[in-house]
Design a protein around this motif. Structure first.
Motif, PDB file in Angstrom:
ATOM      1  N   TYR A  44      81.025  12.291 -91.680  1.00 31.04           N
ATOM      2  CA  TYR A  44      81.705  13.097 -90.417  1.00 31.04           C
ATOM      3  C   TYR A  44      80.540  13.297 -89.136  1.00 31.04           C
ATOM      4  CZ  TYR A  44      85.335  13.462 -93.777  1.00 31.04           C
ATOM      5  OH  TYR A  44      86.044  13.041 -94.835  1.00 31.04           O
ATOM      6  N   SER A  45      79.460  12.510 -89.278  1.00 34.59           N
ATOM      7  CA  SER A  45      78.574  12.587 -88.312  1.00 34.59           C
ATOM      8  C   SER A  45      78.067  11.267 -87.661  1.00 34.59           C
ATOM      9  CB  SER A  45      77.318  13.018 -88.797  1.00 34.59           C
ATOM     10  OG  SER A  45      77.648  14.392 -89.638  1.00 34.59           O
ATOM     11  N   ASP A  46      77.414  11.491 -86.460  1.00 33.56           N
ATOM     12  CA  ASP A  46      77.103  10.156 -85.711  1.00 33.56           C
ATOM     13  C   ASP A  46      75.455   9.964 -85.795  1.00 33.56           C
ATOM     14  OD1 ASP A  46      79.642   9.449 -84.910  1.00 33.56           O
ATOM     15  OD2 ASP A  46      79.424  10.279 -82.928  1.00 33.56           O
ATOM     16  N   VAL A  47      74.784   8.888 -85.861  1.00 31.68           N
ATOM     17  CA  VAL A  47      73.389   8.848 -86.122  1.00 31.68           C
ATOM     18  C   VAL A  47      73.108   7.774 -85.047  1.00 31.68           C
ATOM     19  CG1 VAL A  47      71.572   7.788 -87.680  1.00 31.68           C
ATOM     20  CG2 VAL A  47      73.766   9.196 -88.549  1.00 31.68           C
ATOM     21  N   SER A  48      72.069   8.106 -84.300  1.00 31.58           N
ATOM     22  CA  SER A  48      71.386   7.179 -83.015  1.00 31.58           C
ATOM     23  C   SER A  48      69.783   7.440 -83.416  1.00 31.58           C
ATOM     24  CB  SER A  48      71.728   7.744 -82.040  1.00 31.58           C
ATOM     25  OG  SER A  48      71.038   7.209 -80.898  1.00 31.58           O
ATOM     26  N   VAL A  49      69.265   5.931 -83.548  1.00 35.18           N
ATOM     27  CA  VAL A  49      67.932   5.854 -83.775  1.00 35.18           C
ATOM     28  C   VAL A  49      67.315   4.827 -82.642  1.00 35.18           C
ATOM     29  CG1 VAL A  49      66.014   5.622 -85.305  1.00 35.18           C
ATOM     30  CG2 VAL A  49      68.085   6.428 -86.270  1.00 35.18           C
ATOM     31  N   ILE A  50      66.575   5.227 -81.977  1.00 27.83           N
ATOM     32  CA  ILE A  50      65.548   4.348 -81.064  1.00 27.83           C
ATOM     33  C   ILE A  50      64.296   3.732 -81.517  1.00 27.83           C
ATOM     34  CG2 ILE A  50      64.723   3.862 -78.516  1.00 27.83           C
ATOM     35  CD1 ILE A  50      66.847   6.309 -77.894  1.00 27.83           C
ATOM     36  N   PHE A  51      64.126   2.509 -81.721  1.00 29.50           N
ATOM     37  CA  PHE A  51      63.108   1.761 -82.198  1.00 29.50           C
ATOM     38  C   PHE A  51      62.437   1.087 -80.857  1.00 29.50           C
ATOM     39  CE2 PHE A  51      65.142   2.184 -86.188  1.00 29.50           C
ATOM     40  CZ  PHE A  51      64.168   2.713 -86.874  1.00 29.50           C
ATOM     41  N   LYS A  52      61.151   0.862 -81.150  1.00 22.41           N
ATOM     42  CA  LYS A  52      60.442  -0.238 -80.150  1.00 22.41           C
ATOM     43  C   LYS A  52      60.727  -1.621 -80.674  1.00 22.41           C
ATOM     44  CE  LYS A  52      57.437   3.019 -77.882  1.00 22.41           C
ATOM     45  NZ  LYS A  52      55.565   3.223 -77.809  1.00 22.41           N
ATOM     46  N   GLU A  53      60.452  -2.641 -79.716  1.00 24.00           N
ATOM     47  CA  GLU A  53      60.574  -3.783 -80.344  1.00 24.00           C
ATOM     48  C   GLU A  53      59.361  -4.489 -81.282  1.00 24.00           C
ATOM     49  OE1 GLU A  53      60.372  -6.962 -77.485  1.00 24.00           O
ATOM     50  OE2 GLU A  53      59.251  -5.628 -76.065  1.00 24.00           O
ATOM     51  N   SER A  54      58.255  -3.574 -81.166  1.00 20.26           N
ATOM     52  CA  SER A  54      57.180  -3.702 -81.884  1.00 20.26           C
ATOM     53  C   SER A  54      56.987  -3.192 -83.064  1.00 20.26           C
ATOM     54  CB  SER A  54      55.767  -3.376 -81.318  1.00 20.26           C
ATOM     55  OG  SER A  54      55.820  -2.146 -80.855  1.00 20.26           O
ATOM     56  N   HIS A  55      58.206  -2.248 -83.487  1.00 23.48           N
ATOM     57  CA  HIS A  55      58.076  -1.732 -84.968  1.00 23.48           C
ATOM     58  C   HIS A  55      58.475  -2.852 -85.911  1.00 23.48           C
ATOM     59  CE1 HIS A  55      58.974   2.396 -83.167  1.00 23.48           C
ATOM     60  NE2 HIS A  55      58.345   2.441 -84.151  1.00 23.48           N
ATOM     61  N   GLU A 112      74.306   4.154 -84.366  1.00 20.76           N
ATOM     62  CA  GLU A 112      73.501   3.311 -83.251  1.00 20.76           C
ATOM     63  C   GLU A 112      72.230   3.137 -83.690  1.00 20.76           C
ATOM     64  OE1 GLU A 112      73.607   3.365 -78.381  1.00 20.76           O
ATOM     65  OE2 GLU A 112      74.361   4.879 -79.525  1.00 20.76           O
ATOM     66  N   PHE A 113      71.810   1.857 -83.461  1.00 17.44           N
ATOM     67  CA  PHE A 113      70.359   1.579 -83.557  1.00 17.44           C
ATOM     68  C   PHE A 113      69.947   0.852 -82.342  1.00 17.44           C
ATOM     69  CE2 PHE A 113      68.015   1.307 -88.010  1.00 17.44           C
ATOM     70  CZ  PHE A 113      68.718   2.332 -88.370  1.00 17.44           C
ATOM     71  N   GLU A 114      69.161   1.360 -81.397  1.00 28.07           N
ATOM     72  CA  GLU A 114      68.721   0.733 -80.144  1.00 28.07           C
ATOM     73  C   GLU A 114      67.459   0.281 -80.395  1.00 28.07           C
ATOM     74  OE1 GLU A 114      69.157   2.766 -76.410  1.00 28.07           O
ATOM     75  OE2 GLU A 114      70.618   4.291 -77.478  1.00 28.07           O
ATOM     76  N   LEU A 115      67.121  -0.704 -79.741  1.00 28.05           N
ATOM     77  CA  LEU A 115      65.855  -1.287 -79.604  1.00 28.05           C
ATOM     78  C   LEU A 115      65.268  -1.447 -78.205  1.00 28.05           C
ATOM     79  CD1 LEU A 115      63.702  -3.285 -81.157  1.00 28.05           C
ATOM     80  CD2 LEU A 115      65.019  -5.210 -80.563  1.00 28.05           C
ATOM     81  N   LYS A 116      64.207  -0.520 -78.065  1.00 29.91           N
ATOM     82  CA  LYS A 116      63.636  -0.304 -76.660  1.00 29.91           C
ATOM     83  C   LYS A 116      62.886  -1.397 -76.424  1.00 29.91           C
ATOM     84  CE  LYS A 116      61.537   3.257 -73.849  1.00 29.91           C
ATOM     85  NZ  LYS A 116      62.774   3.539 -72.842  1.00 29.91           N
ATOM     86  N   LEU A 117      62.979  -2.192 -75.351  1.00 28.18           N
ATOM     87  CA  LEU A 117      62.421  -3.308 -74.803  1.00 28.18           C
ATOM     88  C   LEU A 117      61.205  -3.143 -74.047  1.00 28.18           C
ATOM     89  CD1 LEU A 117      65.404  -5.733 -74.094  1.00 28.18           C
ATOM     90  CD2 LEU A 117      63.776  -5.735 -76.105  1.00 28.18           C
ATOM     91  N   LYS A 118      60.447  -3.757 -73.869  1.00 25.34           N
ATOM     92  CA  LYS A 118      59.229  -3.746 -72.646  1.00 25.34           C
ATOM     93  C   LYS A 118      59.884  -3.339 -71.378  1.00 25.34           C
ATOM     94  CE  LYS A 118      55.732  -6.053 -75.344  1.00 25.34           C
ATOM     95  NZ  LYS A 118      54.855  -7.232 -75.353  1.00 25.34           N
ATOM     96  N   PRO A 119      59.263  -2.635 -70.656  1.00 21.11           N
ATOM     97  CA  PRO A 119      60.204  -2.041 -69.298  1.00 21.11           C
ATOM     98  C   PRO A 119      60.518  -3.272 -68.359  1.00 21.11           C
ATOM     99  CG  PRO A 119      58.393  -0.531 -69.717  1.00 21.11           C
ATOM    100  CD  PRO A 119      58.235  -1.565 -70.837  1.00 21.11           C
ATOM    101  N   LYS A 120      59.538  -4.312 -68.470  1.00 22.22           N
ATOM    102  CA  LYS A 120      59.922  -5.275 -67.347  1.00 22.22           C
ATOM    103  C   LYS A 120      61.289  -6.103 -67.838  1.00 22.22           C
ATOM    104  CE  LYS A 120      55.287  -5.618 -65.447  1.00 22.22           C
ATOM    105  NZ  LYS A 120      53.966  -6.791 -65.213  1.00 22.22           N
TER     106      LYS A 120
END
Length: 156
Positions: A44-55, A112-120
């Motif tokens: 009964y919980s939400d999970v959010s993790v942010i990774f970089k594309e280089s992980h 929710e798994f997010e992939l943080k891309l390079k800023p450009k």
């Protein structure tokens, strides 16, 4: 770490976390490149993790009555099973050498798994979303406009 009825936000996870929660969300905003283990069990919980594309990491996701939002995990999965209200995703992201592991068991929540891309690239993709007729050229090298340095052309 055991948790009940409270939300937990971690700004930067350095090495590892063993987390169990009921009725409390967890959000990890940044994962260090050399992390070892993310082991999360929730109900009964939400999970959010942010990774970089280089992980690089292996992953084992088990979800029951839970929505899993992660295109990059589905695309790199060795095993993706969705049956009724159960989802299992097992795989390897970016050729992991099995040193870094992500194990998540979620029941009745959203993952929710997010992939943080390079800023450009992230900025370019946001601009493209606003204009469906745009063409994105991704360049490398010192001369961004030259054809020999053009890596990909994406049409959205």
């Amino acid at each position: 770490m055991d948790n009940s009825y409270s939300d937990v936000e971690i700004d930067h996870l350095l090495k590892k976390i063993n987390f169990t929660s009921r009725y409390g969300d967890i959000e990890i905003n940044k994962v260090h490149h050399d992390f070892e283990l993310i082991d999360i069990k929730t109900e009964y919980s939400d999970v959010s993790v942010i990774f970089k594309e280089s992980h690089k990491f292996s992953y084992n996701i088990a979800a029951l009555h839970a929505d899993v939002e992660s295109v990059f995990l589905e695309d790199t999965a060795m095993r993706y099973i969705k049956k009724d209200d159960e989802t299992t995703i097992i795989g390897d992201y970016n050729g992991s050498n099995d040193i870094r592991h992500v194990k998540i068991d979620i029941r009745y929540g959203d993952l929710e798994f997010e992939l943080k891309l390079k800023p450009k690239i992230e900025t370019a993709l946001k601009l493209l979303k606003n204009n469906s007729n745009s063409v994105l050229r991704i360049h490398s090298g010192e001369t961004p406009g030259s054809e020999e340095n053009t890596k990909k052309i994406l049409k959205l």
